[in-house]
Design a protein around this motif. Structure first.
Motif, PDB file in Angstrom:
ATOM      1  N   GLU A  86      -7.827   5.635   5.277  1.00  0.00           N
ATOM      2  CA  GLU A  86      -6.459   5.185   5.056  1.00  0.00           C
ATOM      3  C   GLU A  86      -5.537   6.383   4.993  1.00  0.00           C
ATOM      4  N   TYR A  87      -4.388   6.272   5.674  1.00  0.00           N
ATOM      5  CA  TYR A  87      -3.421   7.364   5.731  1.00  0.00           C
ATOM      6  C   TYR A  87      -2.017   6.812   5.486  1.00  0.00           C
ATOM      7  N   THR A  88      -1.224   7.688   4.861  1.00  0.00           N
ATOM      8  CA  THR A  88       0.199   7.409   4.703  1.00  0.00           C
ATOM      9  C   THR A  88       0.970   8.490   5.445  1.00  0.00           C
ATOM     10  N   TYR A  89       1.908   8.041   6.290  1.00  0.00           N
ATOM     11  CA  TYR A  89       2.677   8.958   7.128  1.00  0.00           C
ATOM     12  C   TYR A  89       4.141   8.939   6.711  1.00  0.00           C
ATOM     13  N   TYR A  90       4.699  10.172   6.629  1.00  0.00           N
ATOM     14  CA  TYR A  90       6.123  10.357   6.409  1.00  0.00           C
ATOM     15  C   TYR A  90       6.691  11.180   7.555  1.00  0.00           C
ATOM     16  N   VAL A  91       7.866  10.807   7.986  1.00  0.00           N
ATOM     17  CA  VAL A  91       8.614  11.645   8.926  1.00  0.00           C
ATOM     18  C   VAL A  91       9.867  12.105   8.193  1.00  0.00           C
ATOM     19  N   THR A  92       9.959  13.413   7.972  1.00  0.00           N
ATOM     20  CA  THR A  92      11.132  13.985   7.310  1.00  0.00           C
ATOM     21  C   THR A  92      11.939  14.775   8.326  1.00  0.00           C
ATOM     22  N   THR A  93      13.122  15.180   7.920  1.00  0.00           N
ATOM     23  CA  THR A  93      13.962  16.009   8.792  1.00  0.00           C
ATOM     24  C   THR A  93      14.289  17.301   8.064  1.00  0.00           C
ATOM     25  N   ASN A  94      14.735  18.280   8.832  1.00  0.00           N
ATOM     26  CA  ASN A  94      15.176  19.558   8.261  1.00  0.00           C
ATOM     27  C   ASN A  94      16.700  19.604   8.096  1.00  0.00           C
ATOM     28  N   ILE A  95      17.310  18.413   8.069  1.00  0.00           N
ATOM     29  CA  ILE A  95      18.767  18.382   7.916  1.00  0.00           C
ATOM     30  C   ILE A  95      19.129  18.864   6.513  1.00  0.00           C
ATOM     31  N   PRO A  96      19.967  19.887   6.384  1.00  0.00           N
ATOM     32  CA  PRO A  96      20.358  20.344   5.037  1.00  0.00           C
ATOM     33  C   PRO A  96      21.061  19.221   4.276  1.00  0.00           C
TER      34      PRO A  96
ATOM     35  N   HIS B 286       0.830  -1.208   0.000  1.00  0.00           N
ATOM     36  CA  HIS B 286       0.000   0.000   0.000  1.00  0.00           C
ATOM     37  C   HIS B 286       0.862   1.255   0.000  1.00  0.00           C
ATOM     38  N   ALA B 287       1.972   1.179   0.717  1.00  0.00           N
ATOM     39  CA  ALA B 287       2.851   2.347   0.738  1.00  0.00           C
ATOM     40  C   ALA B 287       3.348   2.658  -0.661  1.00  0.00           C
TER      41      ALA B 287
ATOM     42  N   GLN C 291      11.054   6.467   4.614  1.00  0.00           N
ATOM     43  CA  GLN C 291      10.251   5.270   4.452  1.00  0.00           C
ATOM     44  C   GLN C 291       8.856   5.538   5.022  1.00  0.00           C
ATOM     45  N   PRO C 292       7.796   5.423   4.217  1.00  0.00           N
ATOM     46  CA  PRO C 292       6.452   5.739   4.716  1.00  0.00           C
ATOM     47  C   PRO C 292       5.834   4.544   5.441  1.00  0.00           C
ATOM     48  N   ALA C 293       4.762   4.837   6.161  1.00  0.00           N
ATOM     49  CA  ALA C 293       3.927   3.806   6.782  1.00  0.00           C
ATOM     50  C   ALA C 293       2.482   4.107   6.428  1.00  0.00           C
ATOM     51  N   THR C 294       1.796   3.133   5.868  1.00  0.00           N
ATOM     52  CA  THR C 294       0.404   3.305   5.443  1.00  0.00           C
ATOM     53  C   THR C 294      -0.486   2.408   6.290  1.00  0.00           C
ATOM     54  N   VAL C 295      -1.550   2.961   6.843  1.00  0.00           N
ATOM     55  CA  VAL C 295      -2.465   2.197   7.689  1.00  0.00           C
ATOM     56  C   VAL C 295      -3.902   2.613   7.389  1.00  0.00           C
ATOM     57  N   LYS C 296      -4.813   1.721   7.698  1.00  0.00           N
ATOM     58  CA  LYS C 296      -6.245   2.025   7.692  1.00  0.00           C
ATOM     59  C   LYS C 296      -6.675   2.142   9.143  1.00  0.00           C
ATOM     60  N   ASN C 297      -7.265   3.264   9.494  1.00  0.00           N
ATOM     61  CA  ASN C 297      -7.531   3.582  10.894  1.00  0.00           C
ATOM     62  C   ASN C 297      -8.734   2.795  11.408  1.00  0.00           C
TER      63      ASN C 297
ATOM     64  N   VAL D 174      14.798   7.377   7.742  1.00  0.00           N
ATOM     65  CA  VAL D 174      13.984   7.467   8.951  1.00  0.00           C
ATOM     66  C   VAL D 174      12.866   6.447   8.782  1.00  0.00           C
ATOM     67  N   HIS D 175      12.805   5.453   9.641  1.00  0.00           N
ATOM     68  CA  HIS D 175      11.819   4.377   9.555  1.00  0.00           C
ATOM     69  C   HIS D 175      10.621   4.713  10.437  1.00  0.00           C
ATOM     70  N   VAL D 176       9.432   4.566   9.862  1.00  0.00           N
ATOM     71  CA  VAL D 176       8.197   4.953  10.551  1.00  0.00           C
ATOM     72  C   VAL D 176       7.370   3.710  10.824  1.00  0.00           C
ATOM     73  N   LEU D 177       6.767   3.682  12.014  1.00  0.00           N
ATOM     74  CA  LEU D 177       5.872   2.606  12.421  1.00  0.00           C
ATOM     75  C   LEU D 177       4.561   3.250  12.855  1.00  0.00           C
ATOM     76  N   ALA D 178       3.455   2.773  12.302  1.00  0.00           N
ATOM     77  CA  ALA D 178       2.140   3.347  12.623  1.00  0.00           C
ATOM     78  C   ALA D 178       1.219   2.250  13.124  1.00  0.00           C
ATOM     79  N   ARG D 179       0.435   2.595  14.151  1.00  0.00           N
ATOM     80  CA  ARG D 179      -0.540   1.642  14.679  1.00  0.00           C
ATOM     81  C   ARG D 179      -1.899   2.330  14.798  1.00  0.00           C
ATOM     82  N   PRO D 180      -2.902   1.871  14.030  1.00  0.00           N
ATOM     83  CA  PRO D 180      -4.246   2.471  14.110  1.00  0.00           C
ATOM     84  C   PRO D 180      -4.994   1.948  15.336  1.00  0.00           C
ATOM     85  N   LYS D 181      -5.766   2.858  15.958  1.00  0.00           N
ATOM     86  CA  LYS D 181      -6.580   2.469  17.110  1.00  0.00           C
ATOM     87  C   LYS D 181      -8.064   2.761  16.897  1.00  0.00           C
ATOM     88  N   GLY D 182      -8.434   3.233  15.710  1.00  0.00           N
ATOM     89  CA  GLY D 182      -9.833   3.560  15.416  1.00  0.00           C
ATOM     90  C   GLY D 182     -10.131   5.023  15.654  1.00  0.00           C
TER      91      GLY D 182
END
Length: 765
Positions: A222-232, A24-25, A241-247, A86-94
């Protein structure tokens, strides 16, 4: 420091392995691509022009979208770039979505703590929402206010974030390259511990900007989450690396480990083991005793900080100490990267055995009785004040401290708990110590204080019999004998002498309880070839037997024997013969005879002769080599002694062995004059001709003697397959005799045939 590097790998693996729905990602990646975005998603070939992106003119939203879609240009040859994730982990809770993330290692984590993280969310309509910008770890002063001073884990977090480590310039100046490695390992250690703290407690993960709760996520979407940084990018290259979940509401993590155990050698502790699982970073261990209430054994969450070369067999280990006998039941639950608690495992039961021995008895007295001349009996009397419920009986043991260190059990069967007296025969024991041992149902034992039992015995045992020995090439001698038939034999002493007329002396320390003993003899540079041994048996009262018969041990001789000398040689048509003066050493065992033909490089062993071949002081040897009229045969001898040492080769003797020179053939010849063609014909027949003779190059020779001559002269040679010929040299009135023989190219000949005479008639006048 290798262990901490492995912990970092384990923590990151926990985030990667539990990422949700990578397919899905990938699909969402395609949905959010902006057609107008100028990126390098496609690796160009030689004909593709790479677009150059000017990020200075982008808005923050455009730059964030660019970060999500930009790829590293792998075609550039002028720079070498290492990309971090940056590795992302997502857990839906409803009603919400829990988010956790972690960089690869120290460098991106350190810079992200300086420049901050951005949390982006993409919905099903490809709309990007920036949930959080510039997320930074909680400042140190805020931490001091937020966490209690006694919170050791929070203190550790503050140390990992804000503690001062070794300065790089200082390390380079003092330690050079080794200092650089020390700094690197220190940094990786800080990162590893920080990730572990984030795994253990969600509040610490939030304080380190490694966790966020999206409470605005709508149920069922359904959502896809990215965590980025402001590192130049000039400081570090990052990919995300995204994480896609259905809430939708998810169940707590399910935990079903296989628990095993081992009981400590001290008998007061137990260890439980269960497999490492990257989904769980910490655990709670609960235990109940004999069916009572469950109690948590770990004050803080438990984790195993050990590493394994083979991660497939990695185990968590927990030790429970200071235990008493009884039934212990264990169960475990795990905490995942979000700090959520799993179910409890199946109950694992451990039975701790009873290791408390019974109280020891006390020996009161002995009574020794001699009912006959050759029989001695002893009564052993004791008492035991406390009889425990699990006490099952006694064993009686004896040993003689002067002669032995082995305790011997005197009773055949376990004595009953109510017994306080035991009678046994001690005729062959002698004076020694006795102890009474109390045992419980689990064989826990308590011995009494040993007491001296005095027994007088003046009868020596019979002497040992059947002495024999085995000797190694290095001089180690194993001497053995038959077991003594006397039941009170405690051991044996070994004695030796260099001559049977000398006094036999006891070998220092050569006492044994067995019927064999080792000794060592010098085997080189010793003129004395024999050593003589005897053995005595002794009993538990110290009585010693008479000597055994003498055992003669012959030393191995490691001096090379002298070579043989040639005496005489001769040969006939069948064999060659040699006589040699052999070596005079007493331990000569055999002789090796070697032969070689002239021109050959190596000798061939053609025979092994024993001492039985020596007659009248000489070694007699004969051989039947293949006859050869051109090359000589050379012979020499090597002498071998009983140790296997060989002499130098003897001087060579040689033979030109031609073998038999006569073919055993019977040849019959016939000849006559034929008037019709005026010629003399000669014919013959050969009996006994063989293929071997033909292969030798055999051929026919015709001999003729004129009437006025006195010798036969060779007149013609023919092929071996010919059986007749014509003499063209006979004239009218001539008279001659003929005979035939066979010759070969190697010089062999046959006997002559019979002789025939032919007369050619004269011409009529």
């Amino acid at each position: 420091m290798r262990g901490f590097s492995k912990i970092v790998k384990m923590v990151v693996a926990a985030l990667v392995i539990t990422s949700v729905l990578p397919v899905h990602a990938a699909e969402t990646d395609r949905k959010i691509l902006n057609k107008d975005a100028r990126s390098t998603n496609t690796v160009p070939d030689d004909t593709t022009k790479v677009n150059v992106v000017d990020i200075s003119k982008m808005s923050r939203e455009e730059y964030e979208r660019y970060l999500l879609t930009a790829k590293i240009d792998t075609t550039r040859k002028d720079t070498m770039m290492v990309a971090f994730s940056v590795h992302v982990l997502a857990r839906p809770k409803g009603d919400r979505v829990l988010l956790r993330w972690a960089p690869d290692e120290f460098a991106p984590w350190y810079l992200a703590n300086k420049y901050g993280y951005n949390l982006l969310r993409i919905n099903e309509e490809s709309v990007i929402d920036t949930l959080k910008k510039g997320m930074l770890p909680m400042p140190l002063e805020t931490m001091k206010q937020h966490f209690a001073p006694t919170d050791s884990l929070a203190g550790a977090m503050a140390q990992m974030l804000y503690g001062k480590g070794t300065g790089l310039n200082n390390a380079i100046g003092n330690d050079g390259a080794e200092g650089i490695m020390q700094v690197y390992e220190e940094q990786q250690t800080r990162f590893a511990y920080a990730m572990l703290l984030a795994e253990i407690r969600p509040d610490l993960a939030e304080a380190m900007a490694l966790m966020y709760i999206d409470s605005t996520a709508r149920k069922g979407k359904e959502y896809t989450y990215y965590v980025t940084t402001n590192i130049p990018r000039k400081e570090l290259t990052m990919v995300y690396q995204p994480a896609t979940v259905k809430n939708v509401k998810t169940d707590p993590p399910h935990f079903e480990p296989v628990i095993t155990d081992s009981i400590g050698t001290d008998g007061y502790s137990t260890r439980i083991f269960w497999p490492m699982n990257p989904m769980y970073s910490s655990y709670d261990i609960e235990c109940r005793f004999n069916g009572g209430e469950w109690k948590k054994l770990n004050k803080n969450r438990f984790m195993t900080l050990i590493t394994y070369e083979d991660e497939s067999v990695a185990q968590n280990i927990y030790e429970n100490a200071n235990l008493v006998p009884g039934t212990y039941e264990y169960r475990i639950c795990g905490y995942d990267s979000f700090g959520e608690k799993s179910n409890y495992s199946k109950i694992h039961k451990v039975e701790m055995p009873d290791i408390l021995p019974p109280t020891a008895p006390v020996i009161k007295k002995f009574y020794v009785e001699r009912p006959t001349e050759n029989t001695i009996l002893a009564d052993i009397i004791w008492e035991k004040n406390n009889i425990e419920p699990d006490f099952k009986g006694y064993n009686i043991y004896y040993y003689n401290p002067q002669l032995d260190s082995i305790w011997v059990k005197l009773n055949d069967k376990l004595l009953a708990p109510q017994d306080t007296t035991f009678r046994c025969e001690v005729t062959y024991l002698g004076t020694g110590r006795v102890t009474v041992v109390a045992l419980d149902t689990l064989d826990n034992a308590s011995p009494s204080m040993p007491q001296e039992l005095f027994i007088a015995d003046f009868t020596p045992p019979s002497p040992p019999k059947g002495l024999e020995y085995v000797m190694s090439p290095t001089g180690s001698v194993l001497i053995k004998w038959e077991k003594s038939p006397d039941p009170d034999v405690a051991g044996y002493n070994l004695y030796y002498a260099n001559d049977t007329t000398h006094t036999f002396l006891q070998k220092a320390g050569r006492m044994t309880r067995n019927t064999m003993i080792f000794d060592t003899l010098k085997v080189t540079g010793v003129a004395q070839r024999f050593t003589y041994y005897r053995v005595k048996a002794f009993d538990y009262s110290g009585n010693e037997s008479k000597f055994s018969d003498i055992l003669t041990v012959k030393r191995k001789n490691y001096d090379a024997p002298r070579p043989c000398r040639i005496d005489s040689t001769w040969m006939d048509e069948e064999r060659v013969y040699m006589t040699w003066f052999p070596s005079s050493e007493f331990d000569v065992d055999k002789f090796y005879i070697y032969r070689r033909m002239h021109g050959d490089e190596f000798n061939s062993l053609i025979g092994v002769y024993t001492k039985d071949s020596i007659r009248n002081g000489r070694l007699h040897i004969s051989d039947a080599p293949v006859p050869n009229r051109q090359k000589r045969y050379y012979y020499h001898i090597e002498t071998i002694n009983e140790t296997g040492i060989t002499s130098e080769p003897s001087a060579e003797t040689s033979f030109l062995f031609k073998g038999s020179t006569v073919y055993p053939l019977a040849i019959k010849i016939g000849a006559g004059y034929r008037a019709d063609d005026d010629k003399v014909y000669i014919g013959w027949d050969i009996s006994g001709l063989t293929q071997e003779m033909i292969d030798d190059g055999a051929y026919i020779c015709i001999y003729k003697m004129w009437s006025d001559d006195d010798i036969f002269r060779h007149i013609e040679s023919l092929s071996i397959d010919k059986r007749n010929t014509i003499d063209h040299h006979m004239k009218p009135g001539d008279e001659a005799e003929y005979r035939v023989r066979v010759r070969s190219k190697n010089g062999k000949i046959s006997p002559y045939s019979n002789t025939v005479k032919v007369t050619v008639p004269g011409k009529e006048k």
